[in-house]
Write a protein that holds these residues in place. Sequence first.
Motif, PDB file in Angstrom:
ATOM      1  N   SER A 187      47.516  43.116  42.818  1.00 57.43           N
ATOM      2  CA  SER A 187      46.320  42.382  43.213  1.00 57.43           C
ATOM      3  C   SER A 187      46.419  41.951  44.671  1.00 57.43           C
ATOM      4  O   SER A 187      46.568  40.765  45.000  1.00 57.43           O
ATOM      5  N   ARG A 188      46.327  42.961  45.544  1.00 62.46           N
ATOM      6  CA  ARG A 188      46.285  42.741  46.997  1.00 62.46           C
ATOM      7  C   ARG A 188      45.164  43.588  47.566  1.00 62.46           C
ATOM      8  O   ARG A 188      45.022  44.767  47.219  1.00 62.46           O
ATOM      9  N   GLU A 189      44.407  43.018  48.475  1.00 64.54           N
ATOM     10  CA  GLU A 189      43.195  43.678  48.957  1.00 64.54           C
ATOM     11  C   GLU A 189      43.478  45.050  49.549  1.00 64.54           C
ATOM     12  O   GLU A 189      42.787  46.029  49.235  1.00 64.54           O
ATOM     13  N   HIS A 192      43.536  50.115  37.697  1.00 64.41           N
ATOM     14  CA  HIS A 192      44.342  49.176  36.911  1.00 64.41           C
ATOM     15  C   HIS A 192      44.945  48.126  37.846  1.00 64.41           C
ATOM     16  O   HIS A 192      45.792  48.431  38.675  1.00 64.41           O
ATOM     17  N   LEU A 193      44.480  46.905  37.686  1.00 61.33           N
ATOM     18  CA  LEU A 193      44.912  45.774  38.513  1.00 61.33           C
ATOM     19  C   LEU A 193      45.901  44.919  37.724  1.00 61.33           C
ATOM     20  O   LEU A 193      45.732  44.719  36.521  1.00 61.33           O
ATOM     21  N   TYR A 194      46.943  44.414  38.411  1.00 54.09           N
ATOM     22  CA  TYR A 194      47.887  43.550  37.690  1.00 54.09           C
ATOM     23  C   TYR A 194      48.481  42.502  38.621  1.00 54.09           C
ATOM     24  O   TYR A 194      48.555  42.672  39.839  1.00 54.09           O
ATOM     25  N   ASN A 195      48.887  41.409  38.000  1.00 57.02           N
ATOM     26  CA  ASN A 195      49.759  40.436  38.655  1.00 57.02           C
ATOM     27  C   ASN A 195      50.521  39.680  37.579  1.00 57.02           C
ATOM     28  O   ASN A 195      50.041  39.500  36.453  1.00 57.02           O
ATOM     29  N   LYS A 244      47.343  27.860  38.377  1.00 53.78           N
ATOM     30  CA  LYS A 244      46.041  27.967  39.036  1.00 53.78           C
ATOM     31  C   LYS A 244      46.076  28.989  40.163  1.00 53.78           C
ATOM     32  O   LYS A 244      45.130  29.773  40.357  1.00 53.78           O
ATOM     33  N   GLN A 245      47.158  29.014  40.901  1.00 56.95           N
ATOM     34  CA  GLN A 245      47.276  29.970  42.001  1.00 56.95           C
ATOM     35  C   GLN A 245      47.392  31.409  41.475  1.00 56.95           C
ATOM     36  O   GLN A 245      46.827  32.340  42.065  1.00 56.95           O
ATOM     37  N   VAL A 246      48.103  31.596  40.392  1.00 56.46           N
ATOM     38  CA  VAL A 246      48.235  32.928  39.776  1.00 56.46           C
ATOM     39  C   VAL A 246      46.864  33.438  39.354  1.00 56.46           C
ATOM     40  O   VAL A 246      46.512  34.600  39.581  1.00 56.46           O
ATOM     41  N   ILE A 247      46.082  32.559  38.724  1.00 58.20           N
ATOM     42  CA  ILE A 247      44.729  32.947  38.326  1.00 58.20           C
ATOM     43  C   ILE A 247      43.892  33.293  39.552  1.00 58.20           C
ATOM     44  O   ILE A 247      43.114  34.252  39.547  1.00 58.20           O
ATOM     45  N   GLY A 248      44.099  32.554  40.615  1.00 62.87           N
ATOM     46  CA  GLY A 248      43.366  32.830  41.850  1.00 62.87           C
ATOM     47  C   GLY A 248      43.683  34.206  42.415  1.00 62.87           C
ATOM     48  O   GLY A 248      42.790  34.906  42.937  1.00 62.87           O
ATOM     49  N   VAL A 249      44.927  34.629  42.327  1.00 65.89           N
ATOM     50  CA  VAL A 249      45.311  35.965  42.798  1.00 65.89           C
ATOM     51  C   VAL A 249      44.575  37.042  41.995  1.00 65.89           C
ATOM     52  O   VAL A 249      44.063  38.017  42.556  1.00 65.89           O
ATOM     53  N   ALA A 250      44.523  36.862  40.694  1.00 64.15           N
ATOM     54  CA  ALA A 250      43.845  37.844  39.841  1.00 64.15           C
ATOM     55  C   ALA A 250      42.349  37.897  40.145  1.00 64.15           C
ATOM     56  O   ALA A 250      41.754  38.983  40.222  1.00 64.15           O
ATOM     57  N   VAL A 251      41.737  36.745  40.303  1.00 64.40           N
ATOM     58  CA  VAL A 251      40.292  36.694  40.585  1.00 64.40           C
ATOM     59  C   VAL A 251      39.989  37.356  41.929  1.00 64.40           C
ATOM     60  O   VAL A 251      39.016  38.121  42.053  1.00 64.40           O
ATOM     61  N   ALA A 252      40.805  37.088  42.931  1.00 60.28           N
ATOM     62  CA  ALA A 252      40.580  37.693  44.247  1.00 60.28           C
ATOM     63  C   ALA A 252      40.662  39.213  44.159  1.00 60.28           C
ATOM     64  O   ALA A 252      39.842  39.935  44.747  1.00 60.28           O
ATOM     65  N   GLY A 253      41.633  39.706  43.413  1.00 61.99           N
ATOM     66  CA  GLY A 253      41.762  41.144  43.246  1.00 61.99           C
ATOM     67  C   GLY A 253      40.590  41.740  42.499  1.00 61.99           C
ATOM     68  O   GLY A 253      40.104  42.830  42.839  1.00 61.99           O
ATOM     69  N   ALA A 254      40.124  41.032  41.485  1.00 62.06           N
ATOM     70  CA  ALA A 254      38.980  41.522  40.705  1.00 62.06           C
ATOM     71  C   ALA A 254      37.734  41.630  41.574  1.00 62.06           C
ATOM     72  O   ALA A 254      36.933  42.567  41.423  1.00 62.06           O
ATOM     73  N   GLU A 264      40.085  35.736  31.113  1.00 63.07           N
ATOM     74  CA  GLU A 264      38.704  35.258  31.082  1.00 63.07           C
ATOM     75  C   GLU A 264      38.150  35.150  32.507  1.00 63.07           C
ATOM     76  O   GLU A 264      36.984  35.517  32.759  1.00 63.07           O
ATOM     77  N   ALA A 265      38.958  34.703  33.436  1.00 61.73           N
ATOM     78  CA  ALA A 265      38.510  34.578  34.826  1.00 61.73           C
ATOM     79  C   ALA A 265      38.200  35.951  35.431  1.00 61.73           C
ATOM     80  O   ALA A 265      37.209  36.127  36.153  1.00 61.73           O
ATOM     81  N   VAL A 266      39.028  36.944  35.130  1.00 59.14           N
ATOM     82  CA  VAL A 266      38.784  38.304  35.628  1.00 59.14           C
ATOM     83  C   VAL A 266      37.512  38.867  35.007  1.00 59.14           C
ATOM     84  O   VAL A 266      36.704  39.526  35.690  1.00 59.14           O
ATOM     85  N   MET A 267      37.321  38.625  33.728  1.00 56.00           N
ATOM     86  CA  MET A 267      36.106  39.107  33.065  1.00 56.00           C
ATOM     87  C   MET A 267      34.859  38.465  33.666  1.00 56.00           C
ATOM     88  O   MET A 267      33.808  39.115  33.781  1.00 56.00           O
ATOM     89  N   ASP A 268      34.958  37.205  34.051  1.00 56.29           N
ATOM     90  CA  ASP A 268      33.806  36.526  34.677  1.00 56.29           C
ATOM     91  C   ASP A 268      33.392  37.232  35.973  1.00 56.29           C
ATOM     92  O   ASP A 268      32.202  37.297  36.309  1.00 56.29           O
ATOM     93  N   VAL A 269      34.358  37.767  36.684  1.00 51.44           N
ATOM     94  CA  VAL A 269      34.065  38.474  37.938  1.00 51.44           C
ATOM     95  C   VAL A 269      33.487  39.866  37.658  1.00 51.44           C
ATOM     96  O   VAL A 269      32.485  40.267  38.255  1.00 51.44           O
ATOM     97  N   LEU A 270      34.100  40.595  36.746  1.00 46.45           N
ATOM     98  CA  LEU A 270      33.745  42.003  36.547  1.00 46.45           C
ATOM     99  C   LEU A 270      32.589  42.207  35.576  1.00 46.45           C
ATOM    100  O   LEU A 270      32.024  43.304  35.503  1.00 46.45           O
TER     101      LEU A 270
END
Length: 560
Positions: free
Chosen positions: A107-109, A128-131, A147-157, A194-200
């Motif tokens: 999960s890096r841009e 396939h995205l992962y962290n 919270k920061q881990v979730i943020g990394v996933a959301v940014a990647g999504a 759930e956070a990734v699903m909210d984005v995608l």
Amino acid sequence: MSMLSNPAQKYSAFPQVDLPDRQWPSRRITTPPRWLSTDLRDGNQAIVDPMDSAKKTRFFDLLVEVGLKEIEVGFPSAGETEFDFISGLVRSGRVPDDVLVQVLTQSREDLIRTSFASLEGARAAIVHLYNAVSPAWREIVFGMTPKQVIGVAVAGAKVMRDEAAKRPETDWHFQYSPETFSTAELDISLAVCEAVMDVLQPTPVHPIILNLPATVEAATPNIYADQIEYFIRNLPNRESAVISLHTHNDRGTGVAAAELGLMAGADRVEGCLFGNGERTGNCCLVTMALNLYTQGVNPALDFSDIDRVIETVEYCNELPVHQRHPYGGELVYTAFSGSHQDAIKKGFAARETQNDTGWRVPYLPIDPADLGRNYEAVIRVNSQSGKGGFAWVLEQDQGLKLPKAMQADFSPHVQRLADELGRELTAEDIWQAFRKAYHVKTYPKHFQLLDYEERRSTDGTRLFSGTIAVAGQQQSVSGRGNGTISSVIATLRDSFDLALEIVDYSEHALSTGSDARAAAYVLAALPDGRRVWGCGIDEDVATAGVRAVLSAANGAVTVA
């Protein structure tokens, strides 16, 4: 350092999942999962010398041939070689319309953008995205809060969503893995997914793939199944997610964990052919697919020529498939033990006389023929083997079906040879020992049939007349009896003063051997009470009987 007398000082038991009303133990797997091969990614990064493009292409073609519809083809941001292979594969037209290729990215841009670029022009593809999300990785590796881990996933999504939008000509599918799921808190795994699903914004028609990996297998398979069932029960918008499993084999139960995970409600299984992968390997797709097959479930993967699959995998990975690997190993359908051999031999014999199509052969959970293996290799003989073993080998190799009493008579000859050679006996070893023991198709010192004729006398008896070589000297002989065998017995008595009484006689047509059509066996008694066996093989069944009597006669003279 040495093993601790009290390992609890260093290691603790993995916690149970609070799921008192778990449902998976009562479920059965009745349909195959979606399969994903990660041989070209997980498998490739786990070998000493990674595959070059030619090997990866050969492996890809094999995966398509056996029926894989989803194939993780690499990590495009890992380097130019990887990127070029993936983009070349997409452009080559080698990917069938019903096959989805998948690429993996952290999960890096920049890595995500490179991954989409490698798939430029694809008809359809999975990114396939992962962290990593578990405490050890959060705290030790990354120094992050949940919270920061979730943020990394959301940014990647979000980057995934935007890159896909730039390429509407491709049917994009998204996969997200909370890496280290098996050692993470379930509520955190649910929150990040759930956070990734909210984005995608997946839908039931176009769902997201949520991969729940046992990145390091840290507990018994039942706990992994509990984790999967708990996750599925508590995932919002479950109908818009495909639950995928990616198990590793650190505890030796990668396949079992994946099977129980399917029972817990998962839809998809990731793994490698013959279980290659980091450390102790990934879930073995061959084992899991054929486990389903032996339970009456079509796995939708075809291993009808398993030896050719093994040949390709071993060539591409430069790793051997272990001789005892389930279903594929060289020795998995082989019995050396005498009791095992006897049971298998009886199982095959029963199949010849029964109309039941169901497979019931002791010690063989699957018919080797279904995988392209022949029956010659099922029973092999060494010093641990019994008479059922060499009897099976003689039947498969020479077409001989020895009477049970003759098997017992021949057994000491085989045992002595095995002890002398100190190795496994080949079919040729056993055949030559049989020929020597019963003077079959050899040039015996005593009685050798050169030619003969038989005719019926006016009184109804039969007259045997012919030429027999004794110690190299030809001798004309004759004898009279009620039938062919009795006339030969009379010839031996009148011409050579050898008294034999036939105790048992049997014959059968041969299905093996280009120069013979029949085999005959005789058990003869000598005046002193000893008994000798003889065997004759010939194109003509009557002549086979004559040769069997002379075989017994040679045995009688030899033991005299």
